[in-house]
Design a protein around this motif. Structure first.
Motif, mmCIF file in Angstrom:
data_model
loop_
_atom_site.group_PDB
_atom_site.id
_atom_site.type_symbol
_atom_site.label_atom_id
_atom_site.label_comp_id
_atom_site.label_asym_id
_atom_site.label_seq_id
_atom_site.Cartn_x
_atom_site.Cartn_y
_atom_site.Cartn_z
ATOM 1 N N MET A 177 0.846 -1.198 0.000
ATOM 2 C CA MET A 177 0.000 0.000 0.000
ATOM 3 C C MET A 177 0.886 1.255 0.000
ATOM 4 O O MET A 177 0.662 2.193 -0.754
ATOM 5 C CB MET A 177 -0.878 -0.017 1.245
ATOM 6 C CG MET A 177 -2.309 0.367 0.976
ATOM 7 S SD MET A 177 -3.314 -0.223 2.319
ATOM 8 C CE MET A 177 -2.786 0.797 3.661
ATOM 9 N N ALA A 178 1.934 1.199 0.852
ATOM 10 C CA ALA A 178 2.808 2.368 0.974
ATOM 11 C C ALA A 178 3.595 2.609 -0.307
ATOM 12 O O ALA A 178 3.886 3.742 -0.668
ATOM 13 C CB ALA A 178 3.766 2.179 2.144
ATOM 14 N N LEU A 179 3.934 1.500 -1.019
ATOM 15 C CA LEU A 179 4.788 1.655 -2.214
ATOM 16 C C LEU A 179 3.973 1.792 -3.500
ATOM 17 O O LEU A 179 4.541 1.829 -4.582
ATOM 18 C CB LEU A 179 5.739 0.467 -2.333
ATOM 19 C CG LEU A 179 6.824 0.411 -1.262
ATOM 20 C CD1 LEU A 179 7.617 -0.860 -1.363
ATOM 21 C CD2 LEU A 179 7.751 1.608 -1.382
ATOM 22 N N PRO A 181 2.423 4.369 -4.791
ATOM 23 C CA PRO A 181 2.831 5.511 -5.629
ATOM 24 C C PRO A 181 4.163 5.262 -6.329
ATOM 25 O O PRO A 181 4.369 5.714 -7.449
ATOM 26 C CB PRO A 181 2.954 6.660 -4.633
ATOM 27 C CG PRO A 181 2.272 6.215 -3.395
ATOM 28 C CD PRO A 181 2.231 4.741 -3.392
ATOM 29 N N VAL A 182 5.071 4.517 -5.672
ATOM 30 C CA VAL A 182 6.376 4.237 -6.292
ATOM 31 C C VAL A 182 6.176 3.351 -7.524
ATOM 32 O O VAL A 182 6.801 3.552 -8.566
ATOM 33 C CB VAL A 182 7.326 3.556 -5.285
ATOM 34 C CG1 VAL A 182 8.636 3.183 -5.943
ATOM 35 C CG2 VAL A 182 7.571 4.457 -4.108
ATOM 36 N N ARG A 183 5.257 2.368 -7.400
ATOM 37 C CA ARG A 183 4.993 1.486 -8.550
ATOM 38 C C ARG A 183 4.413 2.287 -9.709
ATOM 39 O O ARG A 183 4.742 2.078 -10.865
ATOM 40 C CB ARG A 183 4.023 0.365 -8.156
ATOM 41 C CG ARG A 183 4.697 -0.766 -7.416
ATOM 42 C CD ARG A 183 3.876 -2.040 -7.502
ATOM 43 N NE ARG A 183 2.527 -1.846 -7.040
ATOM 44 C CZ ARG A 183 2.175 -1.791 -5.761
ATOM 45 N NH1 ARG A 183 3.085 -1.914 -4.831
ATOM 46 N NH2 ARG A 183 0.923 -1.630 -5.411
ATOM 47 N N LEU A 184 3.538 3.243 -9.334
ATOM 48 C CA LEU A 184 2.914 4.089 -10.361
ATOM 49 C C LEU A 184 3.987 4.896 -11.102
ATOM 50 O O LEU A 184 3.984 4.986 -12.330
ATOM 51 C CB LEU A 184 1.918 5.034 -9.683
ATOM 52 C CG LEU A 184 0.786 5.534 -10.537
ATOM 53 C CD1 LEU A 184 -0.109 4.371 -10.916
ATOM 54 C CD2 LEU A 184 -0.012 6.589 -9.779
ATOM 55 N N ILE A 185 4.943 5.419 -10.320
ATOM 56 C CA ILE A 185 6.047 6.193 -10.917
ATOM 57 C C ILE A 185 6.832 5.282 -11.853
ATOM 58 O O ILE A 185 7.159 5.648 -12.984
ATOM 59 C CB ILE A 185 6.977 6.763 -9.812
ATOM 60 C CG1 ILE A 185 6.263 7.856 -9.041
ATOM 61 C CG2 ILE A 185 8.277 7.280 -10.413
ATOM 62 C CD1 ILE A 185 7.061 8.460 -7.911
ATOM 63 N N ARG A 186 7.104 4.062 -11.394
ATOM 64 C CA ARG A 186 7.904 3.117 -12.186
ATOM 65 C C ARG A 186 7.198 2.788 -13.504
ATOM 66 O O ARG A 186 7.803 2.840 -14.572
ATOM 67 C CB ARG A 186 8.114 1.852 -11.361
ATOM 68 C CG ARG A 186 8.963 0.825 -12.027
ATOM 69 C CD ARG A 186 9.162 -0.388 -11.126
ATOM 70 N NE ARG A 186 9.797 -1.455 -11.862
ATOM 71 C CZ ARG A 186 9.150 -2.351 -12.557
ATOM 72 N NH1 ARG A 186 7.828 -2.316 -12.613
ATOM 73 N NH2 ARG A 186 9.788 -3.285 -13.220
ATOM 74 N N LYS A 207 1.402 16.493 0.194
ATOM 75 C CA LYS A 207 2.817 16.884 0.070
ATOM 76 C C LYS A 207 3.677 15.925 0.868
ATOM 77 O O LYS A 207 4.041 16.184 2.010
ATOM 78 C CB LYS A 207 2.992 18.312 0.585
ATOM 79 C CG LYS A 207 2.532 19.349 -0.402
ATOM 80 C CD LYS A 207 3.181 20.677 -0.126
ATOM 81 C CE LYS A 207 2.975 21.590 -1.314
ATOM 82 N NZ LYS A 207 3.600 22.855 -1.182
ATOM 83 N N ASP A 208 4.000 14.788 0.294
ATOM 84 C CA ASP A 208 4.907 13.872 0.981
ATOM 85 C C ASP A 208 6.137 13.628 0.102
ATOM 86 O O ASP A 208 6.260 14.196 -0.984
ATOM 87 C CB ASP A 208 4.202 12.543 1.334
ATOM 88 C CG ASP A 208 3.596 11.876 0.116
ATOM 89 O OD1 ASP A 208 3.974 12.266 -0.999
ATOM 90 O OD2 ASP A 208 2.756 10.979 0.271
ATOM 91 N N GLU A 209 7.056 12.773 0.599
ATOM 92 C CA GLU A 209 8.327 12.575 -0.106
ATOM 93 C C GLU A 209 8.101 12.003 -1.503
ATOM 94 O O GLU A 209 8.779 12.375 -2.455
ATOM 95 C CB GLU A 209 9.231 11.604 0.677
ATOM 96 C CG GLU A 209 9.767 12.109 1.986
ATOM 97 C CD GLU A 209 8.815 11.879 3.147
ATOM 98 O OE1 GLU A 209 7.609 11.621 2.900
ATOM 99 O OE2 GLU A 209 9.255 11.984 4.298
ATOM 100 N N ILE A 210 7.116 11.099 -1.620
ATOM 101 C CA ILE A 210 6.933 10.425 -2.914
ATOM 102 C C ILE A 210 6.316 11.374 -3.937
ATOM 103 O O ILE A 210 6.735 11.406 -5.094
ATOM 104 C CB ILE A 210 6.099 9.147 -2.722
ATOM 105 C CG1 ILE A 210 6.961 8.149 -1.950
ATOM 106 C CG2 ILE A 210 5.664 8.560 -4.046
ATOM 107 C CD1 ILE A 210 6.365 6.826 -1.713
ATOM 108 N N GLY A 214 7.807 12.512 -7.518
ATOM 109 C CA GLY A 214 7.036 12.508 -8.759
ATOM 110 C C GLY A 214 7.106 13.868 -9.437
ATOM 111 O O GLY A 214 7.306 13.977 -10.650
ATOM 112 N N ARG A 215 6.973 14.942 -8.629
ATOM 113 C CA ARG A 215 7.024 16.302 -9.192
ATOM 114 C C ARG A 215 8.393 16.569 -9.806
ATOM 115 O O ARG A 215 8.501 17.109 -10.911
ATOM 116 C CB ARG A 215 6.734 17.332 -8.096
ATOM 117 C CG ARG A 215 5.299 17.866 -8.156
ATOM 118 C CD ARG A 215 5.131 19.019 -7.185
ATOM 119 N NE ARG A 215 5.135 18.535 -5.822
ATOM 120 C CZ ARG A 215 4.066 18.039 -5.196
ATOM 121 N NH1 ARG A 215 2.916 18.005 -5.823
ATOM 122 N NH2 ARG A 215 4.136 17.598 -3.973
#
Ligand SMILES: Nc1ncnc2c1ncn2[C@@H]1O[C@H](COP(=O)(O)OP(=O)(O)OP(=O)(O)O)[C@@H](O)[C@H]1O
Ligand SMILES: [Mg+2]
Length: 479
Positions: A177-179, A181-186, A207-210, A214-215
């Motif tokens: 769940m936490a990752l 957004p990282v998968r989406l970026i990948r 506004k978090d680190e991920i 992405g920005r």
């Protein structure tokens, strides 16, 4: 070594949760044990109080047999639970409970509450009371306490095992769940290529680190897209601008030849210049085509037609060309059914593949063109009996200006042919790749284009034909 962050996080989470629970169980073990032992101590003390009451206030004047008699009357029933021994310094042991069978209880000097063991009885909790001049030792069996503690350990081990499984699952679900957004970026970053640089990573409002990452990546893609556009514009403009002066030079050279006032040596030099000019012109045309294809400025007219008919026409020219090079050409067609393609462009692809294969083939070598049509794809492969290419080079040959191996004088290629083939196949929504033809060597270049109708454009030249203007240039697959 766990390579996925999700798995690593899940493992760490499960380990931390299980170790915490194990720590709590250890503390629980000690608390429970001291609670149960304290219970035995209280029982021993209660028994002592009963014995003291029975002996009465004048116990010091009692004889050994009086003491024995009084205590025995008290402990008649209690001797099931308690082991009792009464000593009197000088007189020795004045009382043993029946269940001791005359054996002395263990003693630890200077301790009043302690543990001991006796053969046939097992583990005991002992308490020593001083009732001057009597020394009264009362013991209770602690076997049940240790049995309870063993049960506790068993239950806790089971619970720890269950905790490990459950926390691994929870940890894995949490880390996934936490990752997310990282998968989406990948996934987005994998999709973004030179052909669709306008796609961006979806960034949430939080506004978090991920989302910050992405920005930042999106800003980098903005800069990349701008640079790519600039390079394409430059290539297109430079190619276009070069054409006019080149035409002028060619005209001037032709004029010199027409006038006929040149010496034979000068005439030959001008002829060579004209040949080089033609080659340069060809390269400029090819570069212009590539930059226009990448800028999606080329419109294909995809017409459903029978590949076998188209290929049998091509095979006539191919045989002549192969014979001219001292090689043989063979055609094998499987399957029937229409495929939507632009004949002129596919012919251009086949010609480049054929010329490459003829150059690579040994004298008298066979170049085989195979075609198969399935419900979803038209697949074409061109196979030669040349030296082939190592796996690492099979992708590289589709890049611009990549030419490998030794070149003979008649091989005047520019290294753009396969790059153009890839663009054309991408315009057909297909893919092209190279693989080994056989164990013995040789190269097989394969392309596949979908047979299904492309999405119809708003306006087309005819109802049977459709236009495509949105190429997706795929990554070239190799084997
Ligand atoms: N069938 C093959 N066997 C071995 N090497 C090949 C084969 N086809 C292509 N190559 C290698 O790939 C390189 C690139 O081929 P490509 O068609 O792009 O350029 P080219 O043939 O050199 O020039 P041109 O622009 O005239 O086509 C070739 O120079 C050659 O080294
Ligand atoms: Mg070529």
């Amino acid at each position: 070594m766990l390579r996925s962050i999700s798995l690593r996080l899940a493992a760490w989470y499960a380990l931390a949760a299980t170790i915490t629970l194990a720590g709590l169980f250890v503390v629980g073990y000690q608390l429970l044990e001291s609670y149960l032992v304290h219970g035995l101590d209280q029982l021993n003390t209660a028994e002592y109080e009963q014995i003291r009451a029975r002996l009465g206030p004048n116990y010091q004047s009692l004889t050994a047999s009086d003491i024995n008699q009084r205590i025995r009357a008290t402990t008649k029933y209690a001797s099931v639970l308690f082991y009792i021994e009464v000593d009197e310094p000088g007189r020795g042991v004045v009382f043993y409970s029946n269940n001791l069978d005359g054996r002395p209880l263990p003693d630890v000097p200077h301790l009043h509450r302690f543990d001991g063991t006796m053969p046939n009885i097992g583990r005991l909790r002992l308490a020593e009371f001083i009732l001057r001049p009597l020394d009264i030792t009362i013991a209770s069996s602690s076997e049940q306490v240790y049995k309870d503690m063993d049960g506790y350990v068993e239950v806790c081990s089971g619970l720890l095992g269950a905790m490990l499984c459950v926390s691994t699952l929870i940890g894995f679900a949490l880390s996934r769940m936490a990752l997310k957004p990282v998968r989406l970026i990948r996934e987005t970053a994998l999709r973004i290529g030179s052909d669709n640089l306008s796609e961006r990573i979806p960034v949430s409002g939080v506004k978090d680190e991920i989302s910050e990452l992405g920005r930042l990546l999106n800003q980098m893609f903005d800069r990349l897209e701008y640079s790519f556009k600039e390079i394409r514009r430059f290539t297109a403009e430079a190619s276009h601008e070069l054409k006019t002066p080149l035409s002028l030079i060619r005209l001037q050279a032709e004029k010199l030849l027409v006038k006929g006032k040149l010496s034979p040596a000068d005439e030959e030099a001008v002829q060579m210049q004209l040949e080089e000019l033609a080659r340069l012109n060809h390269i400029i045309e090819e570069l212009l085509f590539l930059s226009r294809a990448e800028a999606r400025a080329i419109t294909l007219i995809l017409k459903p037609q029978q590949p076998s008919r188209f290929l049998s026409v091509f095979a006539q020219d191919a045989r002549v060309l192969a014979e001219h090079h001292g090689r043989r050409f063979e055609l094998q067609c499987d399957g029937e059914g229409p495929a939507a393609f632009e004949a002129q462009r596919i012919r251009q692809v086949l010609l480049n593949l054929l010329v490459n294969a003829l150059h690579a083939s040994p004298p008298q070598g066979v170049v085989t063109l195979r075609s198969s049509v399935s419900a979803s794809h038209w697949r074409v492969s061109l196979e030669d009996q040349g030296p082939g290419l190592p796996p690492g080079d099979r992708d590289r040959i589709f890049e611009r200006f990549v030419r490998l191996g030794k070149r003979t004088a008649d091989e005047q290629g520019s290294g753009l042919g396969l790059a153009i083939c890839r663009s054309i196949i991408a315009l057909h929504r297909g893919r092209i790749w190279a693989e080994a033809a056989s164990e013995a060597g040789g190269l097989k270049v394969v392309f596949e284009i979908p047979t299904s109708d492309p999405p119809a454009a708003a306006s087309g030249p005819s109802s049977a034909a459709a236009r495509t203007q949105v190429p997706t240039i795929p990554k070239v697959a190799g084997t």
